[in-house]
Scaffold this motif. Structure first.
Motif, mmCIF file in Angstrom:
data_model
loop_
_atom_site.group_PDB
_atom_site.id
_atom_site.type_symbol
_atom_site.label_atom_id
_atom_site.label_comp_id
_atom_site.label_asym_id
_atom_site.label_seq_id
_atom_site.Cartn_x
_atom_site.Cartn_y
_atom_site.Cartn_z
ATOM 1 N N TRP A 66 -3.253 42.221 48.327
ATOM 2 C CA TRP A 66 -4.137 42.425 49.475
ATOM 3 C C TRP A 66 -3.595 43.530 50.371
ATOM 4 O O TRP A 66 -4.338 44.376 50.861
ATOM 5 N N PHE A 67 -2.269 43.528 50.556
ATOM 6 C CA PHE A 67 -1.617 44.539 51.384
ATOM 7 C C PHE A 67 -1.888 45.946 50.850
ATOM 8 O O PHE A 67 -2.243 46.861 51.595
ATOM 9 N N ILE A 68 -1.747 46.123 49.549
ATOM 10 C CA ILE A 68 -1.931 47.443 48.949
ATOM 11 C C ILE A 68 -3.410 47.846 48.976
ATOM 12 O O ILE A 68 -3.760 48.987 49.252
ATOM 13 N N ALA A 79 -5.606 46.831 51.107
ATOM 14 C CA ALA A 79 -6.019 47.043 52.499
ATOM 15 C C ALA A 79 -5.481 48.338 53.074
ATOM 16 O O ALA A 79 -5.907 48.762 54.141
ATOM 17 N N GLY A 80 -4.536 48.962 52.373
ATOM 18 C CA GLY A 80 -3.933 50.188 52.885
ATOM 19 C C GLY A 80 -4.851 51.380 52.766
ATOM 20 O O GLY A 80 -5.975 51.315 52.255
ATOM 21 N N LYS A 137 -5.130 44.366 59.183
ATOM 22 C CA LYS A 137 -5.316 43.752 57.865
ATOM 23 C C LYS A 137 -4.055 43.887 57.014
ATOM 24 O O LYS A 137 -3.639 42.936 56.351
ATOM 25 N N THR A 138 -3.411 45.060 57.028
ATOM 26 C CA THR A 138 -2.191 45.233 56.246
ATOM 27 C C THR A 138 -1.061 44.385 56.811
ATOM 28 O O THR A 138 -0.248 43.837 56.067
ATOM 29 N N LYS A 159 3.139 54.191 47.485
ATOM 30 C CA LYS A 159 2.368 53.020 47.914
ATOM 31 C C LYS A 159 1.536 52.442 46.777
ATOM 32 O O LYS A 159 1.543 51.238 46.522
ATOM 33 N N MET A 184 7.131 48.766 55.344
ATOM 34 C CA MET A 184 5.949 49.118 56.137
ATOM 35 C C MET A 184 6.315 49.640 57.525
ATOM 36 O O MET A 184 5.788 50.685 57.952
ATOM 37 N N MET A 229 -0.862 51.643 60.008
ATOM 38 C CA MET A 229 -0.668 50.209 59.764
ATOM 39 C C MET A 229 -1.760 49.448 60.514
ATOM 40 O O MET A 229 -1.779 49.417 61.749
ATOM 41 N N THR A 230 -2.673 48.856 59.779
ATOM 42 C CA THR A 230 -3.793 48.147 60.386
ATOM 43 C C THR A 230 -3.471 46.666 60.531
ATOM 44 O O THR A 230 -2.480 46.169 59.990
ATOM 45 N N ILE A 284 6.204 45.843 51.485
ATOM 46 C CA ILE A 284 5.867 45.253 52.780
ATOM 47 C C ILE A 284 7.029 45.418 53.753
ATOM 48 O O ILE A 284 6.835 45.706 54.933
#
Length: 303
Positions: free
Chosen positions: A122-124, A126-127, A273-274, A80, A259, A270-271, A256
């Protein structure tokens, strides 16, 4: 990505890279002979000298040097966190494709790339940060080394894509994307095995780790077939249909795309936000792909 990460940590990056190249080369040789109705001799004699040069160099940079850096980065940082360096690849592809094949992307396309890269960052971010906390100091290497190798892997990804594009475009091209991929694997496999034999470390760094952990062989084999052979054939096919930077940006959203798999198979959290960050990145790819239509809708002339 996850099976390769596990294998890289159990066998080491050198062993898994040799293993997957050999498996990939054998499988793809059979596939190309069936799909293209080629004899074993025609596999070697059909491509031109120019195609051999560009595709072999592309294979060495992408499948040997780039993946060497990439596997080391994954072993140190985890799948990740190391995936953040995929964001470097589209910019690298854009620069090298301009230098090698003269490709350009307009302002709308660059905006789409920026949105996609921003969404992935942002995805990473937010993880879950648990993985990076677990691997600040461990037996696989220093975090600084993982970061440096991740950056170099991203640059190599863009460079090898541009080289492959130069080989598979033009009126004189006589080979299929699958055959072009076979040449890349041929160059990469020969170069890596010769180098390791010359350094005298083949038994120690390739044979020994695999013999000591044979339980990893089935997983590594399946990952080599579906995670490498199929994917790089599709990449070569995409290069015949779209620009290098576009193809590389789409490939770069892999973290992504996986995911849902990470959620269902590995129970990774997995939120909201992600999920939202993933949608932003995919929207950026949409803008990049449909940039010409967007220009027409907005009445812009950016070419």
């Amino acid at each position: 990505m996850f099976p390769f990460t596990d294998a890289a940590r159990k066998w080491g990056p050198v062993a898994i890279n040799h293993f997957r190249l050999m498996v990939g080369f054998i499988v793809l040789s059979i596939v190309v002979m069936i799909l293209d109705n080629e004899s074993p001799v025609a596999l070697f004699t059909t491509p031109s000298a120019t195609e051999y040069i560009y595709l072999c160099i592309s294979g060495i940079i992408g499948l040997v040097i780039g993946d060497y850096f990439g596997f080391h980065s994954m072993a140190i940082l985890g799948a990740k966190r190391s995936s953040i360096f995929y964001t470097i690849a589209p910019g690298s592809a854009l620069a090298f494709s301009f230098l090698l094949v003269g490709e350009r992307i307009d302002f709308i396309g660059i905006t789409g790339m920026a949105i996609s890269i921003g969404g992935m960052l942002w995805f990473i971010q937010a993880g879950d940060t648990k993985e990076i906390e677990e691997h600040i100091v461990h037996e696989h290497g220093k975090i600084s080394k993982g970061v440096l190798f991740g950056i170099l892997a991203g640059i190599c990804q863009g460079f090898h894509m541009a080289l492959a594009k130069k080989a598979v475009t033009g009126e004189s091209v006589l080979i299929s994307p699958a055959h072009a991929t076979w040449i890349r694997l041929l160059g990469a496999t020969l170069a890596y095995f010769i180098f390791t034999f010359m350094t005298g470390k083949f038994r120690e760094r390739v044979i020994k780790p695999i013999r000591e952990d044979k339980a990893t062989i089935p997983k590594a084999t399946l990952a080599s077939i579906f995670g490498m052979v199929l994917s790089i054939v599709l990449v070569m096919w995409s290069l015949t249909l779209c620009k290098v930077a576009v193809a590389q940006t789409i490939i770069s959203i892999e973290p992504i795309v996986i995911m849902p798999m990470a959620y269902f198979l590995y129970k990774e959290r997995m939120t909201a936000k992600t999920f939202l960050a993933g949608m932003v990145s995919i929207f950026g790819v949409y803008v990049l792909i449909w940039r010409d239509d967007i220009c027409q809708i907005l009445g812009l002339h950016l070419h």
